[in-house]
Design a protein around this motif. Structure first.
Motif, short mmCIF file in Angstrom:
data_model
loop_
_atom_site.label_atom_id
_atom_site.label_comp_id
_atom_site.label_asym_id
_atom_site.label_seq_id
_atom_site.Cartn_x
_atom_site.Cartn_y
_atom_site.Cartn_z
N GLN A 191 75.80 95.08 42.47
CA GLN A 191 75.71 95.13 43.98
C GLN A 191 76.70 94.69 44.83
N ASN A 192 77.17 94.96 45.95
CA ASN A 192 77.85 94.13 46.73
C ASN A 192 77.34 94.19 48.28
N SER A 193 77.79 93.38 48.89
CA SER A 193 77.44 93.18 50.47
C SER A 193 78.57 92.74 51.20
N PRO A 194 79.32 93.68 51.84
CA PRO A 194 80.40 93.21 52.72
C PRO A 194 79.78 92.89 53.97
N SER A 195 80.41 91.83 54.79
CA SER A 195 79.93 91.49 56.06
C SER A 195 81.21 91.11 56.89
N ALA A 196 81.25 91.05 58.03
CA ALA A 196 82.05 90.84 59.17
C ALA A 196 81.55 90.35 60.51
N ASN A 197 82.02 89.12 60.71
CA ASN A 197 81.48 88.61 61.97
C ASN A 197 82.71 88.07 62.97
N GLY A 198 82.61 88.62 64.20
CA GLY A 198 83.66 88.58 65.33
C GLY A 198 82.87 87.66 66.49
N ARG A 199 83.55 86.90 67.03
CA ARG A 199 83.10 86.03 68.31
C ARG A 199 84.19 85.77 69.29
N THR A 200 83.83 86.28 70.38
CA THR A 200 84.75 85.86 71.52
C THR A 200 83.94 85.03 72.60
N ASN A 257 78.10 91.43 64.49
CA ASN A 257 77.93 90.93 62.96
C ASN A 257 77.65 92.30 62.24
N VAL A 258 78.59 92.64 61.29
CA VAL A 258 78.22 93.76 60.51
C VAL A 258 78.05 93.49 59.02
N ALA A 259 76.86 93.96 58.55
CA ALA A 259 76.47 93.60 57.12
C ALA A 259 76.21 94.82 56.14
N ASP A 260 76.85 94.99 55.35
CA ASP A 260 76.35 96.29 54.54
C ASP A 260 75.79 95.94 53.22
N PHE A 261 74.97 96.88 52.72
CA PHE A 261 74.38 96.47 51.18
C PHE A 261 74.71 97.83 50.45
N ASN A 262 75.66 97.68 49.37
CA ASN A 262 76.00 98.78 48.49
C ASN A 262 75.61 98.42 46.99
N ILE A 263 75.17 99.40 46.45
CA ILE A 263 74.68 99.58 44.98
C ILE A 263 75.52 100.47 44.15
N TYR A 264 75.94 99.90 42.90
CA TYR A 264 76.90 100.82 41.96
C TYR A 264 76.02 101.85 41.27
N ASP A 265 76.56 103.00 41.35
CA ASP A 265 76.06 104.14 40.74
C ASP A 265 76.86 104.37 39.37
N GLU A 266 76.11 104.39 38.31
CA GLU A 266 76.79 104.39 36.84
C GLU A 266 77.38 105.75 36.86
N ASP A 277 71.64 102.44 53.65
CA ASP A 277 71.60 102.36 55.14
C ASP A 277 70.28 101.52 55.37
N SER A 278 69.23 101.50 54.69
CA SER A 278 68.06 100.74 55.10
C SER A 278 68.24 99.50 55.13
N ASN A 279 69.10 98.88 54.07
CA ASN A 279 69.50 97.58 53.80
C ASN A 279 70.66 96.92 54.69
N SER A 280 71.36 97.90 55.33
CA SER A 280 72.66 97.75 55.85
C SER A 280 72.37 97.29 57.60
N SER A 281 73.20 96.91 58.34
CA SER A 281 72.79 96.35 59.66
C SER A 281 74.26 95.97 60.47
N ARG A 282 73.95 96.27 61.67
CA ARG A 282 75.07 96.04 62.73
C ARG A 282 74.36 95.21 63.89
N PHE A 283 74.75 93.93 64.27
CA PHE A 283 73.80 93.36 65.03
C PHE A 283 74.84 92.56 66.19
N PHE A 284 74.57 92.81 67.41
CA PHE A 284 75.40 92.41 68.58
C PHE A 284 74.50 91.37 69.43
N TYR A 285 75.23 90.23 69.81
CA TYR A 285 74.69 89.12 70.69
C TYR A 285 75.42 88.79 71.55
#
Length: 831
Positions: free
Chosen positions: A442-451, A482-491, A500-508
């Motif tokens: 599995q991997n979970s890339p995320s990115a956070n930006g703040r201004t 804040n962007v957070a994805d959740f990915n699963i490796y397919d053999e 999609d259900s375990n991935s998110s994009r959050f604004f504050y």
């Protein structure tokens, strides 16, 4: 075939999302009424007194916190005091006679002046005394005095750290470990009197860099002049932070010409850092430049033991952690101040910092059934590369007026920060006989930006000689994506796919608009200050993916503060203070998305969190005596809507951690600080903080009542050894303590350091050992819904550092002073 992915494409970040996603919220400023405090006290002066003001000869600014001593005709010390922040001083209750007054400050020549008091004049006001580096003493007295290790201001404790070994060879995090009242844990998190709600200022002003993880490691300790601890800040400061404020005051280079300081340090286990800080002052310009770099590797290890006893099942599991964290960072700052005229100046500055790092961890988990037999073993490899980049630009304008005692300052700050991280997980599960049950990638890339934008306007005016009025406005606006994805490796397809259900994009969005006013002064032996701050806060949380939910929390609150000091004697002061503070939920605390990176320990935020309100009361006494000072105080903090971390147990023994508001909490505490200097070569500082914590509230599993005592103490001493070598030790101890759902283990450490001046005192070499006996470990126990946890964690802390420091100075100011005094005009600049 196994596949380890360490880099992924991250969706772009748009910090300005609120312009198109603000969900109908009406932004803007609201009209707020400024409440002014007016206080009046009457008194009669029946004895003679001496008063005046000290100024700095290099920049003609008032010189605060300098020492003033008064001697009689037999050269015996009669009384002493120190100048206030405006450089003013007063020595009262003096009989008629002739005295010698001495003014001194570390690094400046002592100035002396004879004063005669007669019965026909109750108060003698001396002309301003100018302290200059290398200046001539008024009556050829050459005695100098070092600045006290700790000083007590009306609203703060001031720790002068220039003589610290850590100040010569470490960073700000190392330095704060030596400050009474402050505790720094294994991850660099700072707490004050046991509370983690600490906010930082740089030179009395907010800065975006203080919000970045690990920012203390980016500040070179040798550039820090003093650390100010404000447990009850006044209305002119942002009320954010449960425990109070820590103001880091950097050294200001005021000499004409060029100055530069080089710091190089190396530590065991691949730890290296270096910095160059330069200053060039010529004419109306004062320009500063700083470059720094750091590489750090630290191992971490630990264990967690859990036992579950539910109605239908009993089992246990044992986790071990073994990992390494690497971080490489580079920083750059540049600024210049232009003196427009004798009243006004304009400063423009900026800083940029970038860092890359990677954390690797092998976590093994053993699962046991109700008979204690091994069911399975999981080996989970975690690799987390990350990158951070942030910069800050600011402009500062300051002006005084033709009529003395008035000051107006304005500042604007803009900052951006971006962080990307990829959590890669490779897990294999084996049976008790070693046969492979399952494996997953599995991997979970995320990115956070703040201004962030900060605008501030402050005005102060002296009223007469003894009173001062201040008022101001500040607005802080920040946007977070804040962007957070959740990915699963397919053999089958040999690639990752997004869940999609375990991935998110959050604004504050958070906007805070505030106005404040304070009034204070001095009447006879009383010093007082009172103020009020009013704030309107707008917040919006928007979980764009996967649910599209929006949460708003807008509120208006006022924060009063009151300070009162009384000079019991010329060497003793008693102070009382009160302030109201707030702890606002952060975006991470509010994000309702469930982070499933660790399938057995989930994390989520709570979008319904309310701000925590703290009413803080203190009573302090400082007494100076022959060999040092004693400061003792009691404090009480009453908290409502207490924000605390809670953990819930789900079916299957899975834990999910979040934040929640408890009804209330209380801290009752006592703090003692003693400084001793038995001889010129030896000084000692001892401090202790003991408090009782009471927590009341209701969680899903029922009522929560956690009460207990906590204690921490620190002993620090320095001794000047032969060959001009200075040694220093620091011992720290924190007792076991309570949390809302368990207990913390005790923790202790012992640091040792040596410093040797070289190259005609322009340079120095240092040798430091942190956590000499390898005792700095963090552990806790919890009991939650039938799941008992015992955990211990250690981050590498026993490290040997060798450092080198060198200062390059252009001796120009001294020659200018000689010329102004009619000396020799010849000669060029020297280094």
């Amino acid at each position: 075939m196994k596949k380890q992915i360490t880099t992924l494409s991250i969706p772009s970040i748009n910090p300005g999302w609120s312009q198109t996603h603000s969900v109908g919220r009406n932004r803007g400023y609201v009209t707020m009424l400024t409440l002014l405090f007016a206080l009046f006290l009457g008194t009669c002066v029946s004895a003679q007194s001496i008063k005046g003001q000290l100024t700095d000869g290099t920049n003609q600014e008032p010189m605060g916190f300098a020492n003033i001593s008064l001697y009689d005709a037999n050269d015996k010390l009669v009384k002493g005091t120190s100048s206030d922040i405006d450089g003013r001083y007063e020595i009262i209750d003096l009989p008629a006679g002739t005295y010698r007054l001495e003014a001194s400050f570390l690094g400046y020549a002592t100035q002396s002046q004879m004063v005669t008091l007669t019965n026909d004049k109750t108060t003698v006001e001396l002309p301003a005394i100018v302290l200059s580096e290398g200046g001539n003493n008024l009556d050829e007295v050459t005695v100098t005095a070092e600045r006290a290790v700790m000083e007590l201001g009306l609203d703060r404790k001031i720790f002068n750290v220039e003589k610290s070994i850590a100040a010569a060879g470490g960073n700000a995090e190392d330095l704060l470990r030596e400050i009474p009242s402050i505790t720094v844990d294994l991850e660099g998190n700072v707490s004050l009197r046991g509370s983690a709600g600490v906010r930082f200022l740089i030179n009395g002003k907010p800065s975006a860099i203080t919000q970045q993880a690990g920012f203390l490691q980016t500040l070179t300790a040798s550039n820090i002049e003093r650390v100010e601890v404000l447990t009850n800040p006044g209305a002119q400061f942002d009320p954010e932070g449960t425990a109070g404020l820590v103001n880091i005051v950097l050294k200001q280079k005021t000499e004409d010409g060029f100055n530069a300081t080089v710091n190089l340090n190396a530590g065991t286990g691949n730890k290296f850092d270096g910095s160059v800080d330069a200053n060039w002052r010529k004419g109306k310009f004062n320009t500063t430049l700083g470059v720094n770099g750091r590489y750090d590797e630290r191992f971490f290890r630990g264990f967690r033991e859990q036992t579950a006893t539910f109605a239908d099942t009993t089992y246990s599991r044992y986790f071990t952690f073994d990992g390494l964290r690497q971080n490489e960072s580079k920083g750059f700052n540049l600024g210049t101040e232009y003196t427009i005229n004798k009243y006004s100046s304009l400063g423009i500055s900026g800083n940029y910092r970038t860092s890359t790092g990677e954390s690797t961890n092998l976590r093994s988990t053993q699962f046991f059934d109700d008979n204690g037999d091994l069911n399975s073993v999981s080996y989970r490899t975690e690799v987390e590369p990350q990158e951070r980049e942030n910069y800050e630009l600011r402009a500062d304008y300051n002006t005084t007026f033709a009529k003395p005692g008035r000051n107006l300052s304005a500042s604007f700050q803009y900052s951006e920060s971006d962080q990307t991280e990829v959590e890669n997980y490779d897990e294999s599960i084996f049976g008790p006989e070693g046969d492979l049950f399952d494996e997953s990638f599995q991997n979970s890339p995320s990115a956070n930006g703040r201004t962030q934008y900060i605008g501030q306007l402050d005005y102060s005016q002296k009223i007469g000689e003894d009173f001062k009025f201040e008022a101001g406005w500040r607005s802080t606006m920040q946007r977070i994506d804040n962007v957070a994805d959740f990915n699963i490796y397919d053999e089958d397809s040999q690639e990752f796919f997004r869940v999609d259900s375990n991935s998110s994009r959050f604004f504050y969005d958070e906007d805070v608009h505030a106005v404040y006013s304070t009034f204070g002064g001095k009447v006879d032996k009383f010093t007082f200050s009172g103020g009020l701050r009013a704030e309107q806060v707008y917040t919006t949380s928007f979980l764009a993916e996967p649910t599209g939910e929006t949460f708003e929390n807008n509120y208006f609150k006022v924060y009063p503060s009151v300070f009162l000091g009384y000079a019991v004697s010329e060497s003793g002061t008693i102070q009382a203070s009160y302030s109201r503070r707030v702890s606002r939920p952060r975006d991470r605390d509010l994000n309702p998305f469930v982070d499933r990176g660790d399938p057995l320990n989930l994390r989520t935020g709570n979008p319904f969190l309310l701000p925590e309100i703290i009413n803080s009361y203190e009573l302090n006494l400082q007494q100076r005596f022959g060999m040092g000072t004693f400061t003792g105080g009691v404090y009480y903090r009453a908290k409502s809507d207490l924000i605390t971390r809670v953990t819930e147990t789900l079916p299957g023994g899975i834990q999910i951690g979040t934040q929640a508001n408890l009804d209330s909490g209380r801290d009752y505490g006592v703090e003692l600080i003693t400084t001793l200097r038995p001889s010129k070569k030896f000084d000692l500082t001892a401090s202790a903080n003991a408090y009782r914590t009471e927590i009341d509230g209701t969680l899903q599993e029922g009522a929560v009542q956690a009460n207990g005592y906590n204690f921490s103490g620190r002993l620090q001493g320095s001794y000047e050894m032969p060959w001009n070598v200075k040694s220093q030790f620091t011992y720290f101890y924190r007792s076991p303590g309570v949390t809302s759902q368990g207990r913390l283990n005790a923790m202790q450490s012992f640091d040792l350091g040596f410093r040797k001046p070289i190259l005609n005192d322009l340079g120095a070499i240092t040798l430091r050992v942190t956590d000499l006996f390898n005792q700095r470990k963090f552990g806790y126990t919890t009991e939650i819904s039938g799941l008992s946890t015992i955990s211990e964690f250690q981050r590498e802390s026993r490290i040997v550092y060798v450092g080198f420091q060198y200062s390059l100075r252009e001796v120009k100011g001294k020659q200018n002073r000689q010329r102004s005094g009619g000396g020799d005009d010849g000669g060029g600049d020297d280094f």
